[in-house]
Enzyme design. Sequence first.
Site, PDB file in Angstrom:
ATOM      1  N   TYR A  90      46.546  34.316  31.498  1.00  0.00           N
ATOM      2  CA  TYR A  90      46.344  34.107  32.929  1.00  0.00           C
ATOM      3  C   TYR A  90      45.064  33.316  33.175  1.00  0.00           C
ATOM      4  CZ  TYR A  90      45.017  35.175  37.753  1.00  0.00           C
ATOM      5  OH  TYR A  90      44.606  35.077  39.065  1.00  0.00           O
ATOM      6  N   LYS A 137      44.687  29.514  34.751  1.00  0.00           N
ATOM      7  CA  LYS A 137      43.866  29.279  35.939  1.00  0.00           C
ATOM      8  C   LYS A 137      42.736  28.280  35.664  1.00  0.00           C
ATOM      9  CE  LYS A 137      45.381  31.726  39.489  1.00  0.00           C
ATOM     10  NZ  LYS A 137      45.612  31.129  40.818  1.00  0.00           N
ATOM     11  N   THR A 180      39.900  32.199  39.919  1.00  0.00           N
ATOM     12  CA  THR A 180      39.715  33.612  39.577  1.00  0.00           C
ATOM     13  C   THR A 180      38.478  33.848  38.722  1.00  0.00           C
ATOM     14  OG1 THR A 180      40.697  35.427  38.275  1.00  0.00           O
ATOM     15  CG2 THR A 180      41.283  33.206  37.645  1.00  0.00           C
ATOM     16  N   GLU A 228      38.537  35.603  36.236  1.00  0.00           N
ATOM     17  CA  GLU A 228      39.015  35.682  34.859  1.00  0.00           C
ATOM     18  C   GLU A 228      38.713  34.400  34.072  1.00  0.00           C
ATOM     19  OE1 GLU A 228      40.398  38.239  33.154  1.00  0.00           O
ATOM     20  OE2 GLU A 228      40.190  39.606  34.856  1.00  0.00           O
ATOM     21  N   GLY A 245      49.917  31.060  45.232  1.00  0.00           N
ATOM     22  CA  GLY A 245      51.000  31.573  44.401  1.00  0.00           C
ATOM     23  C   GLY A 245      50.625  31.586  42.930  1.00  0.00           C
TER      24      GLY A 245
END
Length: 357
Positions: A157, A161, A131, A133, A86
Amino acid sequence: MKKVALITGITGQDGSYLAEYLLEKGYKVHGIKRKSSSFNTSRIDHIYKDFHLASNFFLHYGDLADSNSLVNIISKIKPNEIYNLGAQSHVGHSFEIPEYTSEVSGLGSLRILEAMRFLGLKKTRFYQASTSELFGQKPGSLNSFNENSKMVPKSPYGVSKLYSYWITKVYREAYNFYACNGILFNHESPRRGETFVTRKITMFLAKKVLGSNEILYLGNLNAKRDWGHAKDYVEMQWKILQQKKPDDYVIATGKTVSVRDFINKCCKFLNFRIKWEGKGINEKAYLIKKNKKKELLIKVDKKYYRPLEIDYLKGNPKKAFKKLKYKLKNNLNDLIKDMLESDIALAKKNNLDEEVR
């Protein structure tokens, strides 16, 4: 006795594929979904129609921003495995809602880990979906990112993360948790969210097949990404939690193409002849028709550029392929075929529905 798995983000792309995969392996699967005034279960509705799967599939209302709901759910089902998929996962949107992104995509993982610690679930295995990213700068001489590459995120984001990545490692070391990170590079499918660039492209081209006159507006066409199929990646997520010792893995294809080349490959599959003209913000793609007339297909729009762009992301999955003993089942052409065929079928259905109305 059946293993019990808990999946956050079960209504998303990865969550729905992982639920199917675990159910087929004989798991009891529990999923957490946020309470909403609208239905958002389209990716998992089919599971309820299969009696053999539905009898082992359960949904719970909860929220990664709410510790009490997480503690209540985890204490009730006492899962063998927790997959934290999520998140507020749209990089561009994270610049518009940075606080919410951090609350869910960052602190959400801490709340789950704290629930496990509070409840004394020392045997429960935890997977954190990380991720690409995390890597915000260009890779070094290896030309790709691996588990030891420097992490310099370039978005709210990515920063959120990064927190989840490190808090997972900290709990693994401090409390001897079986807690792992899967650093996933871009992975797509017909279930990808409609605001993500690959899905925007395939949905647009599917409509074009049926005669649409729309124009597609995109941002950075030069951005290069390592695109894999979500079905492959969820299988590796499961394999990560089956190893003797917890560890972190880069999950990627090891190949990269630009957004522009992704479009070219889609058009080749559809036998569309296109021509690119202009550069930068003035770049456009034209569809060349059989009568050789040009039809404007794609334009660049500044509003789709991020405040901080990452031009190049390619993963090095050697460790994962070797230790998890996994070989990808889908290449980029397979992915494109899967997405386009699905979106063409969807476009036809939508057209029929409109005719009925």
